[in-house]
Design a protein around this motif. Structure first.
Motif, short mmCIF file in Angstrom:
data_model
loop_
_atom_site.label_atom_id
_atom_site.label_comp_id
_atom_site.label_asym_id
_atom_site.label_seq_id
_atom_site.Cartn_x
_atom_site.Cartn_y
_atom_site.Cartn_z
N VAL A 1 -36.90 99.11 -24.08
CA VAL A 1 -37.56 98.06 -23.41
C VAL A 1 -36.68 98.11 -22.52
CG1 VAL A 1 -38.53 97.01 -25.02
CG2 VAL A 1 -36.43 96.23 -24.91
N ALA A 2 -36.94 97.24 -20.93
CA ALA A 2 -35.49 96.62 -20.70
C ALA A 2 -35.45 95.08 -20.19
CB ALA A 2 -36.45 96.42 -19.23
N GLU A 3 -33.90 95.52 -20.61
CA GLU A 3 -33.03 94.05 -21.22
C GLU A 3 -33.23 93.47 -20.20
OE1 GLU A 3 -29.67 95.35 -22.96
OE2 GLU A 3 -30.06 96.20 -24.69
N PRO A 4 -33.82 91.87 -20.42
CA PRO A 4 -33.58 91.17 -19.00
C PRO A 4 -31.76 90.63 -19.73
CG PRO A 4 -34.64 89.91 -20.91
CD PRO A 4 -34.27 92.05 -21.42
N VAL A 5 -31.94 89.93 -18.20
CA VAL A 5 -30.47 88.97 -18.64
C VAL A 5 -30.76 88.20 -19.31
CG1 VAL A 5 -28.90 87.66 -16.81
CG2 VAL A 5 -29.73 89.15 -15.87
N ASP A 6 -29.24 87.69 -20.20
CA ASP A 6 -29.62 87.12 -21.26
C ASP A 6 -29.00 85.33 -21.01
OD1 ASP A 6 -30.57 87.49 -24.04
OD2 ASP A 6 -28.62 89.70 -23.62
N LEU A 7 -29.85 84.98 -19.74
CA LEU A 7 -29.89 84.00 -19.42
C LEU A 7 -30.54 82.99 -19.06
CD1 LEU A 7 -26.65 84.56 -16.31
CD2 LEU A 7 -26.45 83.38 -18.87
N PRO A 8 -30.73 81.82 -18.70
CA PRO A 8 -31.47 81.31 -18.32
C PRO A 8 -32.54 81.74 -17.34
CG PRO A 8 -30.45 79.31 -19.33
CD PRO A 8 -29.92 80.37 -18.88
N ASP A 9 -33.91 81.75 -16.91
CA ASP A 9 -34.57 82.54 -15.81
C ASP A 9 -34.36 81.79 -14.18
OD1 ASP A 9 -35.96 84.28 -17.00
OD2 ASP A 9 -37.57 83.15 -17.25
N TRP A 10 -33.93 79.86 -14.16
CA TRP A 10 -33.89 79.52 -12.99
C TRP A 10 -32.40 79.54 -12.54
CZ3 TRP A 10 -30.02 75.19 -12.73
CH2 TRP A 10 -29.49 74.75 -13.45
N ILE A 11 -31.62 79.86 -13.36
CA ILE A 11 -30.18 79.57 -12.96
C ILE A 11 -29.95 81.14 -12.62
CG2 ILE A 11 -29.02 80.23 -15.17
CD1 ILE A 11 -26.76 77.92 -14.67
N VAL A 12 -30.29 81.98 -12.99
CA VAL A 12 -30.12 83.72 -12.86
C VAL A 12 -30.12 83.15 -11.11
CG1 VAL A 12 -30.77 85.73 -12.69
CG2 VAL A 12 -30.99 84.40 -14.44
N SER B 1 -21.44 72.51 -17.14
CA SER B 1 -22.27 72.63 -17.20
C SER B 1 -21.59 73.94 -18.52
CB SER B 1 -22.86 74.10 -16.26
OG SER B 1 -21.80 74.82 -15.59
N GLY B 2 -20.03 74.14 -18.35
CA GLY B 2 -19.49 75.18 -19.65
C GLY B 2 -19.61 76.51 -18.76
N SER B 3 -20.60 76.52 -17.54
CA SER B 3 -22.06 78.28 -18.03
C SER B 3 -19.92 79.12 -18.23
CB SER B 3 -22.17 78.25 -16.84
OG SER B 3 -21.07 78.06 -15.40
N GLY B 4 -18.93 78.64 -17.60
CA GLY B 4 -18.00 79.62 -17.55
C GLY B 4 -17.24 80.54 -19.51
N PHE C 1 -29.81 73.69 -21.40
CA PHE C 1 -28.88 73.23 -20.32
C PHE C 1 -29.49 73.42 -19.38
CE2 PHE C 1 -26.24 73.80 -15.84
CZ PHE C 1 -25.80 72.60 -16.26
N THR C 2 -30.15 71.98 -17.83
CA THR C 2 -31.44 72.20 -17.65
C THR C 2 -30.51 72.36 -15.92
OG1 THR C 2 -31.76 69.72 -18.23
CG2 THR C 2 -32.85 71.45 -19.18
#
Length: 386
Positions: free
Chosen positions: A109-120, A291-294, A306-307
């Motif tokens: 499988v192609a590994e997706p980015v492990d982040l919410p789709d909206w923030i990519v 967001s604490g994204s870092g 997170f939204t």
């Protein structure tokens, strides 16, 4: 607990988290109900759960389902673990894999980015060519970093005490106070170095930001969004002055008096309704809610909760804090805005907006750290009045 039983426990905790329970609450609840589990069992289960949350999207795809079992299967498959042994069904262990699960795990499988789709898309734009490296780093465990308290010791001397505590460390180049724990991370909190205030847990990005700012003895420093007070104590380790802590939610500061006493620092807690009486301050440091994204590799549950609506709300709070804090700075003083975010909307965009709306302020210095720099994501900007 057997390795298989630990996996089954992690699966059950993941299902609890996926149903809406915060990760820390789910882990704490299990630990309280499971007195039979030793410290090594609790640590192993926690590691399994957090590894799964960091790689939740790609693991669900590899494991064939987005429930706790599928995600755990996917993570272990990515790590090339012995799945037949871990999913043996023995005792309290995880049940053997079904034919469908065996097929899913075996598929490429192609590994997706492990982040919410909206923030990519947003992060791709904000990070540019550094996006792939940061996205990959968010899938990994974060290093354990310590800050040496320069008020009490030197980095070399602290290392010797830590070694006696059973903790092996190495200096980090990003800050003269920073040590990375190589061995014995769970011994830090019970060791002499920590208990006597020689070191504190703090990521190197925060330490580097504090080191980059101009501090002078005699300054009155306010930590406007103090929380646990880590940034204020880092500042106090570099200078002699008067230190004040404020937070809109005073309960967040409940551990600060004990931490300050351990560090040998006098900190005055300032209530929200009396802060103007203590102003002006030579320095106002605002490590604002974000967001604490870092730091999502440390709190992987947070990134899936997170939204976009939460980001909009945070942006409004950040702008309000910056505006309010600027009124507390003495003429010729320093205002600092900081986040542990990778998002321009919380960082440079907020700084530019503030300067546009407040032309009497100018930016002296700004800096963005990302995970590609070997640290958590962190941003800060230093302002002065024109």
């Amino acid at each position: 607990m057997t390795p298989s039983a630990r996996i089954q426990t992690a699966i059950e905790i993941l299902d609890d988290i996926l149903s809406g329970t915060p990760a820390e609450k789910a882990l704490t609840g299990w630990a309280r109900k499971s007195r039979f589990a030793g410290s090594k069992d609790r640590a192993a289960v926690r590691d399994h759960v957090f590894d799964a949350l960091r790689r939740r999207a790609s693991a669900a795809l590899q494991g064939g389902s987005d429930d706790g079992r599928g995600i755990m299967l996917g993570v272990l498959a990515q790590d090339e673990a012995d799945l037949e042994r871990l999913f043996s069904g023995d005792g309290y262990g995880a049940a053997p894999m079904t034919e469908a699960e065996v097929a899913a795990v075996a598929a490429k499988v192609a590994e997706p980015v492990d982040l919410p789709d909206w923030i990519v898309p947003m992060l791709r734009t904000d990070l540019g060519t550094a996006f792939p490296e940061n996205a990959d780093a968010l899938r990994q465990r974060a290093p354990v970093c310590l800050r040496v308290n320069l008020k009490k010791t030197t980095r070399d001397a602290a290392q010797l005490v830590l070694q006696d505590d059973g903790v092996t460390t190495a200096p980090m180049s990003q800050a003269d106070t920073a040590l990375q724990v190589l061995e014995g991370p769970r011994k830090v909190a019970v060791g002499q170095a920590y208990q006597t205030g020689l070191v504190e847990l703090q990521d190197v990005s925060s330490q580097a930001a504090i080191a980059a700012l101009p501090w002078s003895d005699g300054q009155r420093v306010l930590d406007y969004c103090a929380g646990g007070g880590g940034k204020l104590l880092a500042i106090a380790g570099r200078m002699e002055g008067a230190f004040f802590a404020h937070d809109a939610n005073p309960d967040r500061m409940q551990d600060l008096p004990a931490r300050a006493a351990r560090a040998g620092v006098d900190v005055e807690i300032v209530a929200p309704d009396s802060i103007s009486q203590h102003a002006p301050f030579d320095v106002v440091f605002c490590d604002v809610p974000c967001s604490g994204s870092g730091t999502w590799r440390r709190t992987p549950d947070a990134k899936w909760r997170f939204t976009a609506e939460m980001l909009d709300d945070l942006n409004a709070v950040q702008a309000q804090i910056l505006q309010e804090a600027s009124g507390l700075v003495a003429q010729g003083g320093m205002l600092v805005y900081a986040t542990c975010s990778l998002l321009a909307a919380e960082n440079g965009d907020q700084v530019d907006k503030f300067v546009q709306e407040n032309p009497e302020w100018s930016v002296v210095h700004r800096q963005q750290k990302t995970l590609a720099d070997g640290s958590d994501g962190f941003f800060f900007a230093q302002f002065t009045r024109v």
